[in-house]
Scaffold this motif. Structure first.
Motif, mmCIF file in Angstrom:
data_model
loop_
_atom_site.group_PDB
_atom_site.id
_atom_site.type_symbol
_atom_site.label_atom_id
_atom_site.label_comp_id
_atom_site.label_asym_id
_atom_site.label_seq_id
_atom_site.Cartn_x
_atom_site.Cartn_y
_atom_site.Cartn_z
ATOM 1 N N THR A 601 0.836 -1.219 0.084
ATOM 2 C CA THR A 601 0.041 -0.048 -0.141
ATOM 3 C C THR A 601 0.689 1.335 -0.029
ATOM 4 O OG1 THR A 601 -1.818 -1.087 1.169
ATOM 5 C CG2 THR A 601 -1.797 1.235 1.225
ATOM 6 N N ASN A 602 2.006 1.240 0.765
ATOM 7 C CA ASN A 602 2.832 2.349 0.734
ATOM 8 C C ASN A 602 3.267 2.512 -0.410
ATOM 9 O OD1 ASN A 602 2.398 3.116 3.491
ATOM 10 N ND2 ASN A 602 3.786 1.837 4.319
ATOM 11 N N LEU A 603 4.064 1.645 -1.110
ATOM 12 C CA LEU A 603 4.609 1.940 -2.436
ATOM 13 C C LEU A 603 3.576 2.264 -3.466
ATOM 14 C CD1 LEU A 603 6.699 1.136 -4.411
ATOM 15 C CD2 LEU A 603 6.087 -0.940 -4.572
ATOM 16 N N ALA A 604 2.266 1.752 -3.503
ATOM 17 C CA ALA A 604 1.349 2.279 -4.124
ATOM 18 C C ALA A 604 1.198 3.879 -4.224
ATOM 19 C CB ALA A 604 -0.202 1.614 -4.044
ATOM 20 N N GLN A 605 1.112 4.329 -2.850
ATOM 21 C CA GLN A 605 0.905 5.632 -2.460
ATOM 22 C C GLN A 605 2.184 6.605 -3.049
ATOM 23 O OE1 GLN A 605 -1.657 7.673 -1.009
ATOM 24 N NE2 GLN A 605 -0.273 9.032 -1.844
ATOM 25 N N ILE A 606 3.361 6.007 -2.844
ATOM 26 C CA ILE A 606 4.581 6.514 -3.506
ATOM 27 C C ILE A 606 4.655 6.613 -5.089
ATOM 28 C CG2 ILE A 606 7.058 6.555 -3.772
ATOM 29 C CD1 ILE A 606 7.237 4.868 -1.052
ATOM 30 N N CYS A 607 4.087 5.656 -5.619
ATOM 31 C CA CYS A 607 3.987 5.739 -7.021
ATOM 32 C C CYS A 607 2.742 6.643 -7.800
ATOM 33 C CB CYS A 607 3.765 4.414 -7.702
ATOM 34 S SG CYS A 607 5.365 3.197 -7.629
ATOM 35 N N LYS A 608 1.780 6.489 -6.760
ATOM 36 C CA LYS A 608 0.803 7.539 -7.371
ATOM 37 C C LYS A 608 1.185 9.016 -7.102
ATOM 38 C CE LYS A 608 -3.888 8.889 -5.831
ATOM 39 N NZ LYS A 608 -5.233 8.386 -4.937
ATOM 40 N N THR A 609 1.883 9.180 -5.968
ATOM 41 C CA THR A 609 2.405 10.766 -5.786
ATOM 42 C C THR A 609 3.369 11.264 -6.843
ATOM 43 O OG1 THR A 609 2.322 10.451 -3.247
ATOM 44 C CG2 THR A 609 3.529 12.258 -4.095
ATOM 45 N N ASN A 610 4.190 10.502 -7.333
ATOM 46 C CA ASN A 610 5.120 10.610 -8.393
ATOM 47 C C ASN A 610 4.582 10.409 -9.806
ATOM 48 O OD1 ASN A 610 8.078 11.113 -6.911
ATOM 49 N ND2 ASN A 610 6.859 9.362 -5.833
ATOM 50 N N GLY A 611 3.260 9.999 -10.007
ATOM 51 C CA GLY A 611 2.741 10.016 -11.325
ATOM 52 C C GLY A 611 3.394 8.498 -12.045
ATOM 53 N N ILE A 612 3.650 7.647 -11.308
ATOM 54 C CA ILE A 612 4.412 6.337 -11.765
ATOM 55 C C ILE A 612 3.236 5.138 -11.760
ATOM 56 C CG2 ILE A 612 6.090 4.626 -11.643
ATOM 57 C CD1 ILE A 612 7.800 6.923 -10.132
ATOM 58 N N GLU A 613 3.140 4.431 -12.803
ATOM 59 C CA GLU A 613 2.296 3.448 -12.969
ATOM 60 C C GLU A 613 2.849 2.182 -12.253
ATOM 61 O OE1 GLU A 613 1.084 2.195 -16.696
ATOM 62 O OE2 GLU A 613 0.537 4.062 -17.621
ATOM 63 N N LEU A 614 2.094 1.561 -11.282
ATOM 64 C CA LEU A 614 2.581 0.475 -10.437
ATOM 65 C C LEU A 614 2.033 -0.771 -10.865
ATOM 66 C CD1 LEU A 614 4.304 -1.027 -8.106
ATOM 67 C CD2 LEU A 614 2.305 -0.216 -6.727
ATOM 68 N N TRP A 615 2.765 -1.776 -11.519
ATOM 69 C CA TRP A 615 2.287 -3.028 -11.736
ATOM 70 C C TRP A 615 2.836 -4.235 -10.947
ATOM 71 C CZ3 TRP A 615 -0.927 -3.849 -16.394
ATOM 72 C CH2 TRP A 615 -1.224 -2.471 -17.145
ATOM 73 N N THR A 616 2.036 -5.251 -10.812
ATOM 74 C CA THR A 616 2.383 -6.613 -10.195
ATOM 75 C C THR A 616 2.095 -7.803 -11.057
ATOM 76 O OG1 THR A 616 0.322 -6.769 -9.087
ATOM 77 C CG2 THR A 616 2.081 -5.499 -7.948
ATOM 78 N N VAL A 617 3.057 -8.666 -10.803
ATOM 79 C CA VAL A 617 2.855 -9.910 -11.584
ATOM 80 C C VAL A 617 2.822 -11.009 -10.582
ATOM 81 C CG1 VAL A 617 3.944 -11.467 -13.096
ATOM 82 C CG2 VAL A 617 4.528 -9.143 -13.157
#
Length: 617
Positions: A601-617
């Motif tokens: 969840t924290n990684l998702a928040q960091i990526c969202k703040t920086n405008g980065i798409e987060l993908w998981t496999v």
């Protein structure tokens, strides 16, 4: 924090599902034809009114197994491609690709990135002579069929080799093999792209009808007759000395708008005379070589007969000093400058594009042995490239054989300074044990092709010193997915499938390398097979990065940053440091979180703040 978790995207596990995509397109165009999430065929017919056929009697090509062949083209695959660096050449710099595997599955794997990007396709498929049919489609499960075939036996222990006439459904088997491959290939062409298909008389009629169906009758360009042999076959009533090359466009109007005719380089011989306007040669304007019945008949400068031009035009040309009298004939000065600006319209009779025998001799000279039967002449494919490809075009051959198309692309680039790239696909068909190729150590046709490309590259580079020609290739092999959660047959019952997924502990299989995992993820994300990859060490963790190089600015932009170690759980600080690289996409194996939802969840928040798409496999 739930909003952040919902922002996390999952990498798709399979190639595009064309049945689903088609339904979505129909729903967008005709929402009133959708009922309970399904297409109401009856309603769709009502909407189409007179445009839809309401009878079972219709014109078309039909054969046993056609519906299954159609489903084979529409069914997605979880297959992937594994890097084969050992059998590659200039891996880090080349833009060319060689793929070993069943081309039906490979074409599905290529759909996402290469859709609409191929300018020219050339294929020389099996001619269905009873000796060369080696594609064992049974539509049970595409990848399983291929993996089974590479063990050389089918489920009953029967060797899978040829399509003999004695086995029944001789033509149907061939059509079932060709249909899904052509269907998928069409998706890859640019709007102004073309496909060339070589064939002989065994299946020429059926192939023409099949291509009409797949590409549309209105997208037919030409049926080229290639004179493939000069000798006479005395065991035939009439010696077959040509093959047919059927040419179809993705969209004929797009080709026609670019060039009204396909031309050849002009003939610049014979311009030996000259005047103040430059070099010229004389060409007749009357008589057998210049005019005929139907042309205007009159007398000019004492010469009476049929003339190519009207009397008024002849007078204008004479006044301009372009008409001269030679004996009892009139001739016109044809200037080299004009010839250089023109192109001679090509015809469907190609008798000077090289014989199969000469191609065989050239290949034997290059490789030191007769390691492949009936290769296509490089000059033949080169002629196609000069007429239908741009200098930076992407060219595909998914029946690559000995690699003639790749060889032709490299040679054409050397001739005209182009930067064309190729993608070749070849089944690892075993060489016969008694063949020269097998005795020379080539276990498969793929081995022959890769060696041919390597030797041809050395030969081309040795002959060209004034420019750089890409003579390398990245080699890949078709394989099952590297991710256990996707490795399940499509015919598994839903309850069993759920149980299978719940039982999985690791994201990736144990034998998968980081390169294997990254390649599969990039393919399913829509990246190409020639992306620039970098190793990145960030705060003690190993990452892989896909970069875009800006040569003028001398910098690299990070498109993808991937963490692919599921056994080492990163700290939040390490992930925060990685995100500072500002990738467009950040990709991470699900199991690398090791069940820590707070970290995710924290990684998702960091990526969202920086405008980065987060993908998981």
């Amino acid at each position: 924090m739930n909003d952040e978790v919902e922002m996390i995207k999952e990498v798709p596990g399979s190639s595009p599902d064309f049945r689903t995509e088609l339904a979505e397109q129909l729903a967008e165009l005709a929402p009133e034809a959708i009922a309970d999430g399904k297409i109401d065929v009856g309603k769709l017919k009502e909407l189409l009114e007179g445009d839809a056929s309401d009878t079972s009697e219709r014109f078309g090509l039909f054969w046993p197994g056609k519906k299954r062949a159609m489903r084979a083209a529409q069914t997605s695959t979880t297959a992937t491609l594994r890097p084969d660096k050992e059998n590659s050449k200039d891996w880090d710099t080349t833009q060319n690709v060689f793929i070993e595997g069943d081309n039906l599955e490979v074409l599905k794997v290529l759909q996402k990135n290469y859709h609409g990007k191929i300018k020219m396709i050339y294929i020389d498929p099996p001619y269905n002579t009873g000796k060369d049919f080696v594609y064992p489609d049974n539509y049970k499960e595409g990848l399983d069929t291929y993996l089974e075939w590479t063990r050389q036996v089918n489920e009953k222990g029967k060797r899978v080799t040829t399509n003999a006439e004695t086995e029944g459904r001789y033509h149907s088997n061939w059509l079932n093999m060709m249909y899904p491959r052509l269907k998928l290939a069409r998706n890859l062409l640019t709007d102004d792209g073309v496909i060339f298909v070589s064939i002989d008389d065994n299946e020429a009629a059926h192939l023409r009808r099949l291509l009409d169906e797949v590409f549309g009758e209105g997208n037919f360009v030409a049926a080229i007759n290639h004179k493939s042999r000069g000798s006479v076959s005395n065991d035939k009533i009439i010696s077959p000395n040509h093959n047919t090359i059927l040419v179809y466009a993705r969209r004929f109007e797009d080709i026609y708008s670019n060039r009204k005719s396909i031309g050849l380089d002009p003939d610049l011989s014979g311009f030996e005379a000259s005047d103040e306007r430059g070099a010229y040669k004389l060409v007749p304007v009357d008589g057998p070589g210049g005019a005929r019945k139907g042309n205007p008949y009159y007398e000019f400068l004492g010469v009476e007969g049929y003339f190519r031009y009207s009397r008024e035009t002849m007078q204008e040309l004479y006044d301009a000093g372009e008409i001269v009298k030679r004996g009892n004939t009139l001739q016109r000065k044809y200037y080299r400058e004009k010839a250089e600006a023109s192109r001679k319209t090509d015809t469907t009779w190609w008798d000077d594009a090289g014989y199969t025998s000469s191609a065989t001799t050239a290949l034997k000279s290059l490789m030191g042995g007769a390691y492949f039967d009936s290769p296509k002449p490089i000059s033949l494919i080169g002629r196609m490239l000069t007429q239908f490809s741009d200098k930076d075009s992407l060219v595909l051959d998914f029946f690559a054989g000995s690699g003639s198309t790749g060889h032709a692309v490299m040679k054409q680039n050397a001739l005209d300074g182009g930067s064309r790239r190729f993608v070749l696909v070849q089944l690892p068909e075993p060489t016969p044990e008694t063949s020269e190729a097998h005795k020379a150590g080539f276990a498969t046709i793929s081995d022959v092709a890769r060696r041919r490309l390597d030797l041809a590259g050395h030969q081309i580079k040795a002959a060209v010193t004034a420019q750089s020609v890409d003579c390398g290739f990245r080699s890949y092999k078709l394989s099952d997915t590297n991710f256990a959660k996707w490795r399940v047959s499509s015919d598994v019952e839903e309850d069993a499938l759920q149980e299978h997924l719940l039982s999985l502990r690791d994201s990736a299989t144990d034998d998968a390398t980081v390169d294997d995992l990254l390649t599969e993820i990039l393919l399913k994300q829509g990246y190409s097979l020639v992306e620039q990859i970098r190793d990145r060490e960030i705060d003690g963790l190993s990452f892989r990065a896909v970069v875009e190089i800006d040569v003028e600015a001398d910098k690299e932009d990070t498109l993808v940053l991937a963490y692919l170690d599921e056994r080492t759980k990163p700290t939040l600080g390490q992930l925060r440091a990685a995100v500072e690289a500002k990738p467009v996409q950040f990709i991470m194996l699900e199991d690398a979180f090791q069940g820590d939802d707070e970290l995710k969840t924290n990684l998702a928040q960091i990526c969202k703040t920086n405008g980065i798409e987060l993908w998981t496999v």
